[in-house]
Design a protein around this motif. Structure first.
Motif, short mmCIF file in Angstrom:
data_model
loop_
_atom_site.label_atom_id
_atom_site.label_comp_id
_atom_site.label_asym_id
_atom_site.label_seq_id
_atom_site.Cartn_x
_atom_site.Cartn_y
_atom_site.Cartn_z
N ASN A 1 -11.88 -3.81 47.02
CA ASN A 1 -12.46 -4.04 48.34
C ASN A 1 -12.26 -5.51 48.71
O ASN A 1 -11.75 -6.30 47.90
CB ASN A 1 -13.94 -3.65 48.37
N GLY B 1 -9.18 -2.44 53.39
CA GLY B 1 -9.96 -2.50 54.62
C GLY B 1 -9.07 -2.37 55.84
O GLY B 1 -7.85 -2.56 55.75
N ALA C 1 -13.31 0.24 64.40
CA ALA C 1 -13.91 1.43 63.79
C ALA C 1 -12.98 2.00 62.74
O ALA C 1 -11.79 1.70 62.71
CB ALA C 1 -14.20 2.48 64.87
N ARG C 2 -13.54 2.83 61.87
CA ARG C 2 -12.72 3.53 60.89
C ARG C 2 -11.85 4.56 61.59
O ARG C 2 -12.09 4.92 62.74
CB ARG C 2 -13.62 4.23 59.86
N ASP D 1 -12.85 6.89 54.45
CA ASP D 1 -13.54 6.09 53.43
C ASP D 1 -13.15 4.62 53.46
O ASP D 1 -13.78 3.81 52.77
CB ASP D 1 -13.25 6.67 52.04
N VAL D 2 -12.12 4.29 54.23
CA VAL D 2 -11.69 2.89 54.33
C VAL D 2 -12.59 2.17 55.32
O VAL D 2 -12.60 2.48 56.51
CB VAL D 2 -10.21 2.78 54.76
N LYS D 3 -13.32 1.18 54.84
CA LYS D 3 -14.26 0.45 55.69
C LYS D 3 -13.55 -0.59 56.54
O LYS D 3 -12.50 -1.12 56.16
CB LYS D 3 -15.32 -0.23 54.82
N THR D 4 -14.13 -0.88 57.69
CA THR D 4 -13.61 -1.96 58.52
C THR D 4 -13.96 -3.30 57.87
O THR D 4 -14.81 -3.38 56.97
CB THR D 4 -14.22 -1.92 59.93
N GLU E 1 -17.65 -4.10 58.41
CA GLU E 1 -18.55 -3.39 57.51
C GLU E 1 -18.61 -4.06 56.14
O GLU E 1 -19.58 -3.86 55.40
CB GLU E 1 -18.10 -1.94 57.35
N GLN E 2 -17.59 -4.84 55.83
CA GLN E 2 -17.55 -5.52 54.54
C GLN E 2 -17.95 -7.00 54.65
O GLN E 2 -17.75 -7.78 53.72
CB GLN E 2 -16.17 -5.39 53.91
N ASP F 1 -12.06 -7.16 64.78
CA ASP F 1 -12.30 -5.90 65.49
C ASP F 1 -11.40 -5.72 66.71
O ASP F 1 -11.75 -5.01 67.65
CB ASP F 1 -13.77 -5.82 65.93
#
Length: 278
Positions: free
Chosen positions: A94, A177, A182-183, A189-192, A195-196, A202
């Motif tokens: 991640n 990522g 947005a995903r 399951d891959v976060k933006t 989100e991390q 964005d």
């Protein structure tokens, strides 16, 4: 791959041969120049990432074309974002783990599909935000960068959603990522980055279609109607989602408004990230 999906549907609709002519290199400038100089008769259009189109307008002082005046926006087909990827055996999974590793090892190299590309912009922004030492290595196309990634010549890279999905499923790549708002449904399951804990990433990448300037309005309308109807087809939406993109299909006016809104944001990001073509 996305262009071919639409080409097949257009060929069925219009009963004419639709040729997809890939022109990689110079972060899309080679392809854009060819379309800008094509006859404005509706027989030649460009499928590209408008974010890259904007980047070139800001970073390139001497483009062989005017990125605004020499094109007519037709429709944005889908949206997504570049994905930060590494080899499947990388010792991080991640962004937080990646940053810790990068600070320890220092001078990590990353590959993109060209100087001034969306991936380059996001890579330099990541470097600025985290303070890690990252070295940009531009390629003519993402496939060449990924070959060097798998061969060990690069530490990490960026990938379009379609490539990231295919290589991740093939067990050769892990996705850390997505630099998007947005995903995406194909890789839920891959976060933006946000989100991390990483803000400012964005800005969505769009897949858009342009025609040469002075293409007659009825011809542009014919293209727009066809592209929007194709985008609404369930099988096309399924393929777009499979490639890692969210279907859109908007009007030319909406496309123009999106470009106008994105331009100052991209300019601000380029300045903040210190992106240059050197």
């Amino acid at each position: 791959a996305i262009a071919r999906v639409y080409a097949d549907k257009l060929q069925q609709r219009w009963g004419q041969s639709i040729i997809v002519d890939a022109k990689p290199g110079a972060s899309g400038i080679i392809a854009a120049d060819a379309v800008a100089k094509a006859a404005p008769d509706g027989h030649t259009v460009m499928v590209t990432l408008p974010l890259t189109h904007i980047n070139n307008a800001i970073l390139q002082p001497k483009l062989p074309y005017d990125p605004v005046k020499d094109f007519e926006p037709i429709s944005q087909l889908a949206l997504g974002g570049p994905m930060l990827v590494a080899r499947a055996d990388a010792p991080y999974s991640n962004l937080q783990e990646f940053v810790v590793f990068a600070k320890q090892k220092k001078n990590l190299t990353y590959g993109t599909w060209g100087s001034g590309s969306a991936a380059h912009l996001m890579g330099e922004l990541l470097k600025r935000q985290t303070g890690v030492a990252l070295i940009h290595v531009p390629y003519k196309a993402e496939a060449a960068a990924h070959n060097d990634l798998f061969g060990g010549q690069l530490d990490f890279a960026w990938a379009n959603p379609a490539t990231a999905r295919a290589q991740a499923q093939g067990g050769r790549m892990k996705v850390l990522g997505i630099a998007s708002s947005a995903r995406v449904s194909a890789l839920p399951d891959v976060k933006t980055f946000a989100e991390q804990g990483f803000a400012g990433f964005d800005l969505d990448s769009w897949i858009g279609v342009y025609a040469p300037a002075k293409t007659p309005a009825p011809v542009l309308q014919k293209w727009n109607e066809a592209l929007r109807e194709i985008t609404r087809m369930p099988e096309v939406r399924e393929k777009l989602a499979g490639f890692g993109f969210e279907p859109l299909g908007n009007t030319a006016a909406q496309f123009k408004a999106s470009y106008a809104a994105d331009y100052p944001r991209v300019a601000e990001l380029i300045k903040a990230a210190g992106v240059t073509l050197d």
